[in-house]
Design a protein around this motif. Structure first.
Motif, PDB file in Angstrom:
ATOM      1  N   HIS A 135       0.840  -1.196   0.000  1.00  0.00           N
ATOM      2  CA  HIS A 135       0.000   0.000   0.000  1.00  0.00           C
ATOM      3  C   HIS A 135       0.883   1.256   0.000  1.00  0.00           C
ATOM      4  O   HIS A 135       1.907   1.291   0.681  1.00  0.00           O
ATOM      5  CB  HIS A 135      -0.899  -0.027   1.232  1.00  0.00           C
ATOM      6  CG  HIS A 135      -1.991   0.990   1.196  1.00  0.00           C
ATOM      7  ND1 HIS A 135      -1.763   2.336   1.398  1.00  0.00           N
ATOM      8  CD2 HIS A 135      -3.316   0.873   0.954  1.00  0.00           C
ATOM      9  CE1 HIS A 135      -2.914   2.983   1.300  1.00  0.00           C
ATOM     10  NE2 HIS A 135      -3.864   2.127   1.027  1.00  0.00           N
ATOM     11  N   PRO A 136       0.458   2.280  -0.762  1.00  0.00           N
ATOM     12  CA  PRO A 136       1.263   3.507  -0.846  1.00  0.00           C
ATOM     13  C   PRO A 136       1.593   4.139   0.506  1.00  0.00           C
ATOM     14  O   PRO A 136       2.528   4.928   0.596  1.00  0.00           O
ATOM     15  CB  PRO A 136       0.377   4.440  -1.687  1.00  0.00           C
ATOM     16  CG  PRO A 136      -0.437   3.525  -2.536  1.00  0.00           C
ATOM     17  CD  PRO A 136      -0.695   2.306  -1.683  1.00  0.00           C
ATOM     18  N   MET A 137       0.876   3.804   1.549  1.00  0.00           N
ATOM     19  CA  MET A 137       1.225   4.388   2.853  1.00  0.00           C
ATOM     20  C   MET A 137       2.543   3.830   3.388  1.00  0.00           C
ATOM     21  O   MET A 137       3.089   4.354   4.349  1.00  0.00           O
ATOM     22  CB  MET A 137       0.083   4.182   3.862  1.00  0.00           C
ATOM     23  CG  MET A 137      -0.131   2.779   4.316  1.00  0.00           C
ATOM     24  SD  MET A 137      -1.655   2.668   5.340  1.00  0.00           S
ATOM     25  CE  MET A 137      -1.729   0.888   5.605  1.00  0.00           C
ATOM     26  N   THR A 191       2.116  -0.169  -6.490  1.00  0.00           N
ATOM     27  CA  THR A 191       0.965  -0.636  -7.259  1.00  0.00           C
ATOM     28  C   THR A 191       1.327  -1.923  -7.992  1.00  0.00           C
ATOM     29  O   THR A 191       2.505  -2.207  -8.251  1.00  0.00           O
ATOM     30  CB  THR A 191       0.504   0.403  -8.303  1.00  0.00           C
ATOM     31  OG1 THR A 191       1.541   0.596  -9.262  1.00  0.00           O
ATOM     32  CG2 THR A 191       0.140   1.729  -7.649  1.00  0.00           C
ATOM     33  N   GLN A 215       3.263  -1.193 -11.147  1.00  0.00           N
ATOM     34  CA  GLN A 215       4.704  -1.004 -10.919  1.00  0.00           C
ATOM     35  C   GLN A 215       5.415  -2.331 -10.723  1.00  0.00           C
ATOM     36  O   GLN A 215       6.513  -2.555 -11.246  1.00  0.00           O
ATOM     37  CB  GLN A 215       4.931  -0.172  -9.661  1.00  0.00           C
ATOM     38  CG  GLN A 215       4.768   1.302  -9.831  1.00  0.00           C
ATOM     39  CD  GLN A 215       5.029   2.040  -8.528  1.00  0.00           C
ATOM     40  OE1 GLN A 215       4.971   1.459  -7.447  1.00  0.00           O
ATOM     41  NE2 GLN A 215       5.306   3.316  -8.628  1.00  0.00           N
ATOM     42  N   ASP A 242       5.733  -3.936 -14.008  1.00  0.00           N
ATOM     43  CA  ASP A 242       6.763  -3.263 -14.811  1.00  0.00           C
ATOM     44  C   ASP A 242       8.149  -3.788 -14.433  1.00  0.00           C
ATOM     45  O   ASP A 242       9.013  -3.979 -15.294  1.00  0.00           O
ATOM     46  CB  ASP A 242       6.716  -1.746 -14.594  1.00  0.00           C
ATOM     47  CG  ASP A 242       5.503  -1.098 -15.256  1.00  0.00           C
ATOM     48  OD1 ASP A 242       4.848  -1.759 -16.081  1.00  0.00           O
ATOM     49  OD2 ASP A 242       5.212   0.071 -14.939  1.00  0.00           O
ATOM     50  N   TRP A 246      -6.654  -2.966  -2.825  1.00  0.00           N
ATOM     51  CA  TRP A 246      -8.115  -2.878  -2.922  1.00  0.00           C
ATOM     52  C   TRP A 246      -8.611  -1.524  -3.415  1.00  0.00           C
ATOM     53  O   TRP A 246      -9.660  -1.427  -4.063  1.00  0.00           O
ATOM     54  CB  TRP A 246      -8.748  -3.180  -1.555  1.00  0.00           C
ATOM     55  CG  TRP A 246      -8.623  -2.048  -0.600  1.00  0.00           C
ATOM     56  CD1 TRP A 246      -7.549  -1.747   0.177  1.00  0.00           C
ATOM     57  CD2 TRP A 246      -9.599  -1.030  -0.348  1.00  0.00           C
ATOM     58  NE1 TRP A 246      -7.782  -0.615   0.898  1.00  0.00           N
ATOM     59  CE2 TRP A 246      -9.037  -0.154   0.603  1.00  0.00           C
ATOM     60  CE3 TRP A 246     -10.897  -0.773  -0.832  1.00  0.00           C
ATOM     61  CZ2 TRP A 246      -9.725   0.961   1.080  1.00  0.00           C
ATOM     62  CZ3 TRP A 246     -11.575   0.341  -0.356  1.00  0.00           C
ATOM     63  CH2 TRP A 246     -10.996   1.190   0.596  1.00  0.00           C
ATOM     64  N   TRP A 247      -7.878  -0.463  -3.103  1.00  0.00           N
ATOM     65  CA  TRP A 247      -8.299   0.904  -3.415  1.00  0.00           C
ATOM     66  C   TRP A 247      -8.082   1.265  -4.880  1.00  0.00           C
ATOM     67  O   TRP A 247      -8.617   2.270  -5.358  1.00  0.00           O
ATOM     68  CB  TRP A 247      -7.491   1.884  -2.553  1.00  0.00           C
ATOM     69  CG  TRP A 247      -6.025   1.721  -2.844  1.00  0.00           C
ATOM     70  CD1 TRP A 247      -5.174   0.841  -2.219  1.00  0.00           C
ATOM     71  CD2 TRP A 247      -5.270   2.346  -3.877  1.00  0.00           C
ATOM     72  NE1 TRP A 247      -3.923   0.902  -2.807  1.00  0.00           N
ATOM     73  CE2 TRP A 247      -3.956   1.814  -3.829  1.00  0.00           C
ATOM     74  CE3 TRP A 247      -5.572   3.312  -4.835  1.00  0.00           C
ATOM     75  CZ2 TRP A 247      -2.950   2.213  -4.706  1.00  0.00           C
ATOM     76  CZ3 TRP A 247      -4.573   3.703  -5.720  1.00  0.00           C
ATOM     77  CH2 TRP A 247      -3.269   3.153  -5.637  1.00  0.00           C
ATOM     78  N   ASP A 274      -8.206   1.508  -8.739  1.00  0.00           N
ATOM     79  CA  ASP A 274      -9.164   1.204  -9.812  1.00  0.00           C
ATOM     80  C   ASP A 274      -8.504   0.488 -10.979  1.00  0.00           C
ATOM     81  O   ASP A 274      -9.185  -0.052 -11.845  1.00  0.00           O
ATOM     82  CB  ASP A 274      -9.906   2.466 -10.279  1.00  0.00           C
ATOM     83  CG  ASP A 274      -8.972   3.551 -10.803  1.00  0.00           C
ATOM     84  OD1 ASP A 274      -7.741   3.416 -10.637  1.00  0.00           O
ATOM     85  OD2 ASP A 274      -9.474   4.543 -11.355  1.00  0.00           O
ATOM     86  N   ARG A 275      -7.179   0.484 -11.028  1.00  0.00           N
ATOM     87  CA  ARG A 275      -6.484  -0.260 -12.077  1.00  0.00           C
ATOM     88  C   ARG A 275      -6.212  -1.706 -11.666  1.00  0.00           C
ATOM     89  O   ARG A 275      -5.694  -2.492 -12.479  1.00  0.00           O
ATOM     90  CB  ARG A 275      -5.141   0.408 -12.407  1.00  0.00           C
ATOM     91  CG  ARG A 275      -5.273   1.845 -12.888  1.00  0.00           C
ATOM     92  CD  ARG A 275      -3.908   2.495 -12.957  1.00  0.00           C
ATOM     93  NE  ARG A 275      -3.173   2.107 -14.144  1.00  0.00           N
ATOM     94  CZ  ARG A 275      -1.835   2.141 -14.231  1.00  0.00           C
ATOM     95  NH1 ARG A 275      -1.114   2.500 -13.194  1.00  0.00           N
ATOM     96  NH2 ARG A 275      -1.234   1.786 -15.347  1.00  0.00           N
ATOM     97  N   CYS A 317     -13.908  -3.403   4.342  1.00  0.00           N
ATOM     98  CA  CYS A 317     -14.624  -2.949   3.151  1.00  0.00           C
ATOM     99  C   CYS A 317     -14.079  -3.524   1.848  1.00  0.00           C
ATOM    100  O   CYS A 317     -14.445  -3.054   0.767  1.00  0.00           O
ATOM    101  CB  CYS A 317     -14.603  -1.431   3.097  1.00  0.00           C
ATOM    102  SG  CYS A 317     -12.945  -0.767   3.100  1.00  0.00           S
ATOM    103  N   VAL A 318     -13.207  -4.530   1.933  1.00  0.00           N
ATOM    104  CA  VAL A 318     -12.666  -5.085   0.699  1.00  0.00           C
ATOM    105  C   VAL A 318     -13.612  -6.143   0.137  1.00  0.00           C
ATOM    106  O   VAL A 318     -14.106  -7.012   0.874  1.00  0.00           O
ATOM    107  CB  VAL A 318     -11.268  -5.715   0.947  1.00  0.00           C
ATOM    108  CG1 VAL A 318     -10.740  -6.334  -0.352  1.00  0.00           C
ATOM    109  CG2 VAL A 318     -10.308  -4.678   1.484  1.00  0.00           C
TER     110      VAL A 318
END
Lengths: 291, 291
Positions: B158-160, B170, B173, B176, B196-197, B199-200, B241-242
């Motif tokens: 997660h980006p956090m 992601t 990434q 890639d 989960w967040w 959209d891609r 919420c996933v």
């Protein structure tokens, strides 16, 4: 890092260095509106981003006069949004509240209402549905905003806020939403705190600029560890790992010529003397974001 | 939500329901390896994801015998990685440690070493550079991994966690990076908690499957508020919420036929009876992730 108020107090800002600098009121929320206006005058700061609650408390008309008399430009009003409720009553209340926010923005003379879209309704797992409700709200509010000369500014928030605060998590998503509407009705907010991790941010900032969609450009730094609830974990400019200058250059290269607003939510900054934090923030901006 | 151990203890899992279920050891870290093996046997669980530290403590060879004798498949070993150090000594140590991890994975009979790439070095703001060092490490370790029949599995976090733990944020990434190498050397981890967040995510899961890159598929739920430091904030399946079932269907549709591993770091779960948490987790998996 420790602050050095002595050095900050003595700082001489180079001529014009603060020309685009704007301080978001929440960064120094310990200052009252009159105190904020006075300290901005003392330091040569000409832009402020305001928040609805303290403005309402002070009086919207009175606040508008205060900032006008102080020669301050209101670069944005925070915040509208919270569009993701699925029940009709909740949605109607949200739209009414956003119309009120647009009225307030117009009174304050700012062209930008920052929108935090809202999280998932209790018990929902439907992110795509929630995002669609944001689009519906933008469609409903767009003409009302345009009539008042105010632009709706969709702010992508860091993905750690996706469930409880904002289902729009990337600049690409925000632009996908905004581009369904005329550029003078709906723009986006580019905030380094929310976007710094995203390898697509550079290309998306270029896309936002090319489409005339950058309604606000905001700076905050990323520091860890994140506090409980993560909301108040933003870092003073230069204390973290965000390439602030690089982002400012990306925004400039995309054609953004408007304000650079600093918005930091941080308990440690709030516990200190507000005037000192304001001077430090301006100094950090010059040191870490300017050429 | 409260747990209901009575109901869980009484649960009868439908025939074959746990066929792909794997429990990541860290989810029930209060259980020793022998306890974990015994409880898995009792519930009909046939897959476990292991962690290096408890395995080393128990003895790698001895752990390999234990799981083999218990009829357990080791679905992954966590974790290698931490490739982003910029000084040569730190990099050499990291590569040596990852070779040791690959040896351990081979001994345990798993084909998957999960990699957490590492965060930004102290004082660095160069995310792109750090990501490039991950690619360099993959290039160096790939052949060594292949010789041992183990695949390097790049996990986007997660980006956090981008600054302090993992600069790969992601699935796009991660792919890639992975796609620069043969598919049997480098794969990716698809973990609902981290993705989960995004959209891609659906399109990227399809991409991962099409390229034969899904080395591991993991489930955890997203709950708020996040705790201080955010590491131990994962939710029990169904508490958040996933759309777990939706993600499992996406992985299946992408051709993933392998294990579905549940990996939850949560202080509340760790404070409870481990056997009870294991049974509850299996039950939640059946209820929230299966058809």
């Amino acid at each position: 890092m420790t602050s050095d108020p002595g050095a900050v107090g003595a700082a001489r800002f180079p001529e014009g260095a603060l020309a685009r600098f704007s301080i978001n009121q929440r960064t120094v929320k310990q200052l009252s509106l009159p105190e904020l206006a006075e300290e901005c005058g003392r330091l040569g700061i000409t832009g402020v981003g305001l928040w609805r609650e303290p403005v309402q408390e002070y009086g919207v008309e009175k606040a508008a006069r205060l900032v006008r008399d102080a020669g301050l430009e209101v670069t944005s009003l925070c915040r509208g949004g919270f569009f993701t409720e699925s029940d009709p009553d909740g949605r109607r209340r949200a739209l009414d509240d956003n119309r009120a926010a647009l009225d307030e923005a117009a009174t304050l003379g700012t062209g930008t209402l920052v929108l935090v879209s809202g999280g998932l309704p209790e018990g929902s797992r439907d992110l795509a549905g929630a995002r669609e409700r944001v689009a519906e709200a933008l469609a409903e509010l767009g003409p009302y905003a345009r009539e008042r000369g105010v632009r709706l500014a969709v702010e992508p928030l860091h993905p750690m806020f996706a469930s409880d605060r904002c289902v729009v998590s990337t600049l690409a998503q925000a632009l996908d939403l905004a581009e369904r509407f005329p550029a003078d009705e709906v723009g986006v907010v580019v905030d380094t705190y929310h976007l710094w991790w995203d390898d697509r941010a550079p290309e998306q900032i270029a896309r936002a600029g090319a489409g005339g969609r950058i309604a606000a450009f905001q700076l905050a730094d990323w520091i860890t560890p994140l506090p409980e609830g993560v909301l108040l974990g933003r870092g003073q400019l230069g204390d973290g790992c965000v390439d602030l200058r690089g982002f400012r250059e990306l925004a400039d290269a995309a054609g953004h010529e408007g304000p650079v607003e600093v918005e930091i939510f941080n308990e440690d900054l709030w516990a200190r003397d507000g005037a000192e934090v304001l001077a430090e923030t301006a100094e950090r901006y010059v040191r870490h974001a300017l050429d």
